[in-house]
Design an enzyme around this catalytic site. Structure first.
Site, mmCIF file in Angstrom:
data_model
loop_
_atom_site.group_PDB
_atom_site.id
_atom_site.type_symbol
_atom_site.label_atom_id
_atom_site.label_comp_id
_atom_site.label_asym_id
_atom_site.label_seq_id
_atom_site.Cartn_x
_atom_site.Cartn_y
_atom_site.Cartn_z
ATOM 1 N N GLN A 73 0.815 -1.205 0.000
ATOM 2 C CA GLN A 73 0.000 0.000 0.000
ATOM 3 C C GLN A 73 0.853 1.261 0.000
ATOM 4 O O GLN A 73 2.032 1.236 0.335
ATOM 5 C CB GLN A 73 -0.928 0.011 1.211
ATOM 6 C CG GLN A 73 -2.008 -1.062 1.136
ATOM 7 C CD GLN A 73 -3.065 -0.889 2.216
ATOM 8 O OE1 GLN A 73 -3.083 -1.608 3.191
ATOM 9 N NE2 GLN A 73 -3.950 0.069 2.022
ATOM 10 N N HIS A 74 0.209 2.362 -0.394
ATOM 11 C CA HIS A 74 0.710 3.733 -0.246
ATOM 12 C C HIS A 74 1.797 4.140 -1.227
ATOM 13 O O HIS A 74 2.076 5.336 -1.349
ATOM 14 C CB HIS A 74 1.249 3.995 1.165
ATOM 15 C CG HIS A 74 0.398 3.496 2.280
ATOM 16 N ND1 HIS A 74 -0.938 3.805 2.405
ATOM 17 C CD2 HIS A 74 0.688 2.698 3.337
ATOM 18 C CE1 HIS A 74 -1.427 3.235 3.495
ATOM 19 N NE2 HIS A 74 -0.466 2.553 4.066
ATOM 20 N N ASP A 280 -2.367 -4.939 0.242
ATOM 21 C CA ASP A 280 -1.930 -6.236 0.766
ATOM 22 C C ASP A 280 -2.674 -6.629 2.036
ATOM 23 O O ASP A 280 -2.986 -7.813 2.234
ATOM 24 C CB ASP A 280 -0.418 -6.243 0.998
ATOM 25 C CG ASP A 280 0.095 -5.033 1.767
ATOM 26 O OD1 ASP A 280 -0.719 -4.207 2.238
ATOM 27 O OD2 ASP A 280 1.326 -4.906 1.902
#
Length: 513
Positions: A73-74, A280
């Site tokens: 992520q991110h 995830d």
């Protein structure tokens, strides 16, 4: 009956894994894995090359009817008008944007909108100065939580965009689209980017994502299912937020695109569909078939305590992020930057392996005779201390032994995850079952002390690639079009039990501050 195959992809921080799976039962058919380069800033082409290598190891994807990508992520991927990557992606664990996170918080606190709403915000006492730096920061954090479920920290994408705008203005002005690692790889599998014919249009409008990953950007509201371009405008040069392309946010089992037949589905009538994919953590929850009341604690590069919730989570202390999950529910979670690497640091310091660490720790006692490790080796996200370092507390000449140090490393890891669990409970999260997963869960020492420090029995699912399983399950779901995902069995290896050791956590709290 001919088997229908689907593929789940896990494009994680460390590697790419491809799991070819039988769609009806979830049975593993083939598997491949390839490493990603180390670091917190990575050229996305490395993900594409690793995906190709892992797919080849998995026997190719020509017979796959659906594919889905779960990803770290991110991570910030910036594309120009030609669909080319502008600069290396900044990953979730890159903390250079910590000052930008603080700036975004203060700027929103000072905005007229926040001033108008400030009377509705929680107040810790009647004597607070609304103009103090501390109160201004808290008001800003609460405003962000109300807007998107999470307050900016260095991990979130919006802070990384702000960093590029501040430090690399030429790159910022070149931005035509912003996406996340799983979005970008899904887009490439559909035949865009490095997989595209150079004579074709770049296809930026074909980017897509899902609620779970979008909810980790800082500029998407999962409760309202919409982007907050007004917030993104705070991170971009003036006037750009309105025209920057953001991926379409798909529902849990919508079809995002068809795969390029050169990549997947060449031998399947009608080709291979691409499901929305996801972050995830959400894919792990889907792979574990988690229900309301279940909490997973994942010990990988990062540590994550995540709970499935039927309602959005708004933590006004800004410690728990109110993400969406991959099924239409929500996934409030608390994440630590440091997890299994805490054990790795202990192994290196003590010159041993996982079994040796467990044997050393076993010769100590709960609390390591007074030694506590505060395990913030790479800074920390929960609590938000990006500039912190790890430290050992309570050491004396009498207690400084290899056995006590080994015990302190294990207890420090587990106490940091207990912090995350307590934050979820504070929001009213039901915790009826804890599932322990990830590479760190394989440690004999972690298994020995987890129930005591976490305060309840802990279930150990059979070690497997649950992000890839969750992605494969979503791919099968998109293929069926049913309201609910297919039912795949999750094998629990064992249930860990142990007497509560509350004194260990209380000792940790005293030193943590």
């Amino acid at each position: 009956m001919n088997e229908i195959l689907v593929a789940g992809v896990d494009t994680s921080t460390q590697s790419c894994k491809v799991r070819v799976t039988e769609a009806r039962t979830g049975r593993l058919v083939r598997f491949g894995k390839a490493q990603h380069p180390a670091g917190t800033s990575v050229n996305p082409m490395a993900w594409w090359k690793a995906f190709q290598e892992a797919s080849a190891q998995a026997g190719g994807l020509s017979d796959v009817s659906a594919i889905s990508v779960g990803g770290q992520q991110h991570g910030m991927v910036l594309l120009d008008r030609q669909g080319q990557v502008i600069r290396d992606a900044l990953l979730w664990n890159d903390t250079r944007s910590a000052p930008d996170a603080d700036d975004l918080i203060i700027r929103l606190a000072k905005s007229k909108t926040v001033e108008a709403e400030s009377t509705e915000m929680e107040n810790d006492g009647p004597n607070k100065d609304p103009n103090s730096d501390q109160d201004l920061a808290m008001r800003g954090k609460q405003a962000w939580v109300r807007a998107v479920g999470s307050s900016p920290v260095a991990s979130l994408t919006i802070t990384k965009v702000a960093w590029v705008s501040r430090v690399e203005p030429d790159n910022a002005r070149a931005i035509a689209a912003i996406c996340l690692p799983h979005d970008w790889l899904s887009w490439v599998i559909a035949g865009h980017g490095p997989a595209a014919d150079p004579e074709t249009e770049p296809g930026l409008e074909d980017l897509f994502t899902d609620r779970s990953d979008a909810s980790g950007t800082g500029y998407y509201d999962p409760a309202a299912d919409c982007y907050r371009r007004d917030l993104l405008a705070m991170a971009l040069p003036v006037g750009m937020a309105a025209r920057v392309i953001l991926p379409k946010v798909l529902g849990p089992h919508q079809v995002g695109a068809k795969a390029d037949p050169r990549i997947a589905g060449r031998d399947v009538p009608g080709g291979c569909i691409i499901a929305p994919g996801g972050g995830d953590n959400a894919m792990t929850a889907l792979g574990l078939a988690m229900q309301v009341g279940d909490v997973s604690i994942s010990l990988g590069t990062s540590g994550v305590a995540a709970a499935v919730s039927p309602v959005p989570a708004y933590d006004m202390s800004a410690s728990v992020t109110g993400f969406a999950d991959a099924t239409g529910h929500w996934l409030p979670l608390a994440c630590t930057i440091n997890a299994s690497r805490i054990l790795d640091a202990g192994l290196a310091a003590l010159g041993t392996d996982y079994d040796g660490l467990a044997e050393l720790a076993k010769k100590s006692s709960p609390g390591a005779e007074g030694i506590t490790l505060i395990p913030y080796f790479d800074g920390e996200r929960t609590p938000n201390r990006p500039d912190a370092h790890a430290r050992l507390e309570g050491m004396t000449l009498a207690n400084t032994t290899r056995t006590n140090l080994a015990r302190a490393f294990v207890e420090g890891l587990l106490c940091s995850q207990r912090d995350c669990l307590e934050l979820l409970k504070r929001l009213g999260t039901t915790v009826s079952r804890i599932l322990l997963v990830g590479g760190g869960a394989k440690s004999p020492a972690v298994r020995a002390y987890a129930p005591g420090i976490l305060g309840m029995d802990v279930q150990l699912p059979q070690p497997d690639e649950y992000v890839a399983i969750g992605a494969a399950r979503q791919a099968a779901w998109a293929l069926t079009g049913e309201e609910e995902p297919p039912v795949w069995s999750v094998n629990i290896d064992t249930t860990l039990t142990g007497a509560p050791c509350e004194q260990v956590y209380q000792q940790y709290l005293r030193w943590r501050g």
